[in-house]
Write a protein that holds these residues in place. Sequence first.
Motif, PDB file in Angstrom:
ATOM      1  N   SER A   1       0.752  -1.188   0.019  1.00 41.71           N
ATOM      2  CA  SER A   1      -0.004   0.031   0.034  1.00 41.71           C
ATOM      3  C   SER A   1       0.956   1.245  -0.024  1.00 41.71           C
ATOM      4  CB  SER A   1      -0.981  -0.014   1.035  1.00 41.71           C
ATOM      5  OG  SER A   1      -1.873  -1.093   1.038  1.00 41.71           O
ATOM      6  N   THR A   2       1.823   1.293   0.743  1.00 40.94           N
ATOM      7  CA  THR A   2       2.892   2.533   0.714  1.00 40.94           C
ATOM      8  C   THR A   2       3.531   2.591  -0.644  1.00 40.94           C
ATOM      9  OG1 THR A   2       3.257   1.985   3.165  1.00 40.94           O
ATOM     10  CG2 THR A   2       5.091   3.280   1.852  1.00 40.94           C
ATOM     11  N   LYS A   3       3.978   1.629  -1.067  1.00 38.97           N
ATOM     12  CA  LYS A   3       4.644   1.594  -2.407  1.00 38.97           C
ATOM     13  C   LYS A   3       3.620   2.002  -3.650  1.00 38.97           C
ATOM     14  CE  LYS A   3       7.684  -1.455  -5.411  1.00 38.97           C
ATOM     15  NZ  LYS A   3       8.233  -2.644  -5.907  1.00 38.97           N
ATOM     16  N   TRP A   4       2.455   1.534  -3.502  1.00 42.85           N
ATOM     17  CA  TRP A   4       1.508   1.856  -4.384  1.00 42.85           C
ATOM     18  C   TRP A   4       0.936   3.485  -4.391  1.00 42.85           C
ATOM     19  CZ3 TRP A   4      -3.607   4.059  -4.794  1.00 42.85           C
ATOM     20  CH2 TRP A   4      -4.205   3.629  -6.147  1.00 42.85           C
ATOM     21  N   ALA A   5       0.995   4.037  -3.067  1.00 36.83           N
ATOM     22  CA  ALA A   5       0.837   5.305  -2.827  1.00 36.83           C
ATOM     23  C   ALA A   5       1.762   6.027  -3.362  1.00 36.83           C
ATOM     24  CB  ALA A   5       0.614   5.675  -1.333  1.00 36.83           C
ATOM     25  N   GLU A   6       3.136   5.794  -3.218  1.00 36.92           N
ATOM     26  CA  GLU A   6       4.239   6.487  -3.528  1.00 36.92           C
ATOM     27  C   GLU A   6       4.282   6.379  -5.240  1.00 36.92           C
ATOM     28  OE1 GLU A   6       7.524   5.522   0.069  1.00 36.92           O
ATOM     29  OE2 GLU A   6       7.508   4.219  -1.741  1.00 36.92           O
ATOM     30  N   TRP A   7       3.965   5.313  -5.754  1.00 32.91           N
ATOM     31  CA  TRP A   7       3.688   5.362  -7.285  1.00 32.91           C
ATOM     32  C   TRP A   7       2.879   6.298  -7.686  1.00 32.91           C
ATOM     33  CZ3 TRP A   7      -0.422   2.371 -10.139  1.00 32.91           C
ATOM     34  CH2 TRP A   7      -0.467   2.291 -11.018  1.00 32.91           C
ATOM     35  N   VAL A   8       1.422   6.551  -7.242  1.00 38.54           N
ATOM     36  CA  VAL A   8       0.682   7.448  -7.590  1.00 38.54           C
ATOM     37  C   VAL A   8       0.922   8.842  -7.177  1.00 38.54           C
ATOM     38  CG1 VAL A   8      -1.775   8.468  -7.042  1.00 38.54           C
ATOM     39  CG2 VAL A   8      -1.459   5.795  -7.242  1.00 38.54           C
ATOM     40  N   LEU A   9       1.755   9.140  -6.108  1.00 36.60           N
ATOM     41  CA  LEU A   9       2.225  10.332  -5.556  1.00 36.60           C
ATOM     42  C   LEU A   9       3.424  10.786  -6.520  1.00 36.60           C
ATOM     43  CD1 LEU A   9       1.847  10.060  -1.896  1.00 36.60           C
ATOM     44  CD2 LEU A   9       0.534  11.712  -3.007  1.00 36.60           C
TER      45      LEU A   9
ATOM     46  N   PHE B   1      -1.351  16.849  -3.241  1.00 38.35           N
ATOM     47  CA  PHE B   1      -1.234  15.909  -4.462  1.00 38.35           C
ATOM     48  C   PHE B   1      -0.878  16.930  -5.566  1.00 38.35           C
ATOM     49  CE2 PHE B   1      -2.601  13.910  -8.321  1.00 38.35           C
ATOM     50  CZ  PHE B   1      -1.948  12.726  -8.248  1.00 38.35           C
ATOM     51  N   ASP B   2       0.180  16.450  -6.501  1.00 42.15           N
ATOM     52  CA  ASP B   2       0.494  17.391  -7.708  1.00 42.15           C
ATOM     53  C   ASP B   2       1.283  16.418  -8.313  1.00 42.15           C
ATOM     54  OD1 ASP B   2       0.544  19.224  -9.607  1.00 42.15           O
ATOM     55  OD2 ASP B   2       2.292  20.178  -8.607  1.00 42.15           O
ATOM     56  N   ASN B   3       0.554  15.578  -9.133  1.00 37.66           N
ATOM     57  CA  ASN B   3       1.326  14.685  -9.951  1.00 37.66           C
ATOM     58  C   ASN B   3       0.520  14.491 -11.388  1.00 37.66           C
ATOM     59  OD1 ASN B   3       3.058  12.699 -11.264  1.00 37.66           O
ATOM     60  ND2 ASN B   3       2.258  11.322 -10.126  1.00 37.66           N
ATOM     61  N   PRO B   4       0.635  15.475 -12.178  1.00 40.03           N
ATOM     62  CA  PRO B   4      -0.132  15.436 -13.720  1.00 40.03           C
ATOM     63  C   PRO B   4       0.407  14.385 -14.421  1.00 40.03           C
ATOM     64  CG  PRO B   4       1.302  17.380 -13.592  1.00 40.03           C
ATOM     65  CD  PRO B   4       1.330  16.699 -12.108  1.00 40.03           C
ATOM     66  N   ALA B   5       1.784  13.858 -14.266  1.00 44.21           N
ATOM     67  CA  ALA B   5       2.148  12.975 -15.059  1.00 44.21           C
ATOM     68  C   ALA B   5       1.722  11.314 -14.755  1.00 44.21           C
ATOM     69  CB  ALA B   5       3.697  12.836 -14.727  1.00 44.21           C
ATOM     70  N   PHE B   6       0.895  11.136 -13.658  1.00 39.25           N
ATOM     71  CA  PHE B   6       0.595  10.093 -13.293  1.00 39.25           C
ATOM     72  C   PHE B   6      -0.350   9.087 -14.612  1.00 39.25           C
ATOM     73  CE2 PHE B   6      -2.457   7.061 -11.611  1.00 39.25           C
ATOM     74  CZ  PHE B   6      -1.745   6.007 -11.160  1.00 39.25           C
ATOM     75  N   ILE B   7       0.137   8.116 -14.883  1.00 40.79           N
ATOM     76  CA  ILE B   7      -0.835   7.259 -15.684  1.00 40.79           C
ATOM     77  C   ILE B   7      -0.522   5.819 -15.040  1.00 40.79           C
ATOM     78  CG2 ILE B   7      -0.503   6.165 -18.207  1.00 40.79           C
ATOM     79  CD1 ILE B   7       0.944   8.529 -19.138  1.00 40.79           C
TER      80      ILE B   7
ATOM     81  N   THR C   1       6.531   9.740  -5.803  1.00 35.84           N
ATOM     82  CA  THR C   1       7.665  10.002  -4.951  1.00 35.84           C
ATOM     83  C   THR C   1       8.937   9.463  -5.520  1.00 35.84           C
ATOM     84  OG1 THR C   1       5.954   9.326  -2.998  1.00 35.84           O
ATOM     85  CG2 THR C   1       8.277   9.284  -2.685  1.00 35.84           C
ATOM     86  N   HIS C   2       8.967   8.499  -6.267  1.00 40.37           N
ATOM     87  CA  HIS C   2      10.345   8.135  -6.650  1.00 40.37           C
ATOM     88  C   HIS C   2      10.760   8.506  -8.217  1.00 40.37           C
ATOM     89  CE1 HIS C   2      11.167   6.674  -2.805  1.00 40.37           C
ATOM     90  NE2 HIS C   2      10.039   5.824  -2.804  1.00 40.37           N
ATOM     91  N   LYS C   3       9.790   9.275  -8.756  1.00 40.54           N
ATOM     92  CA  LYS C   3       9.845   9.620 -10.119  1.00 40.54           C
ATOM     93  C   LYS C   3       9.747   8.669 -10.991  1.00 40.54           C
ATOM     94  CE  LYS C   3      11.135  14.075  -9.280  1.00 40.54           C
ATOM     95  NZ  LYS C   3      10.081  14.513  -8.244  1.00 40.54           N
TER      96      LYS C   3
END
Length: 150
Positions: A40-48, A115-121, A50-52
């Motif tokens: 769940s942490t790794k998934w949230a970091e992906w959405v956010l 939240f500010d990650n307009p690149a999320f796909i 976090t690690h580009k």
Amino acid sequence: MKTVFDEKVRAELIGRINTISDTSVAQWGKMNVFQMLKHSTKWAEWVLGTHKPVYKQELLGRIFGKMALRSNVKDDQPMKKNIPAGRDFVIKDKTGDVELQKKAWIERIAEYGHFDNPAFIHDFFGQMTREQIGIFAYKHSDHHLRQFGA
């Protein structure tokens, strides 16, 4: 509908995460409590973002993703049990510090407040609106909390 972009919803999720302990047992699925928290942490970091991460939609997602997304965010219906995790989010480590992982997930939940990650796909759904991301991120967290009775 509930969204992680709502402060009260984030507080509810954090309260539920705090009820989990190292003795919590899954009501379905293959993950133990540590694996679920780390997933769940790794998934949230992906959405956010976090690690580009490099975002890419899978082929099946290009075919069925938008239809599946609409189905998942159209109402308050919880996610179904036993939905497989994306291969990048399967946690192989079976043991670890549950309290530390809870803290990390709580910190990620709080980060949705800015939240500010307009690149999320999404790897299956593809491009998502901010509203869709908020709803689905809530449903994903809720799914795993329900999995462990929280």
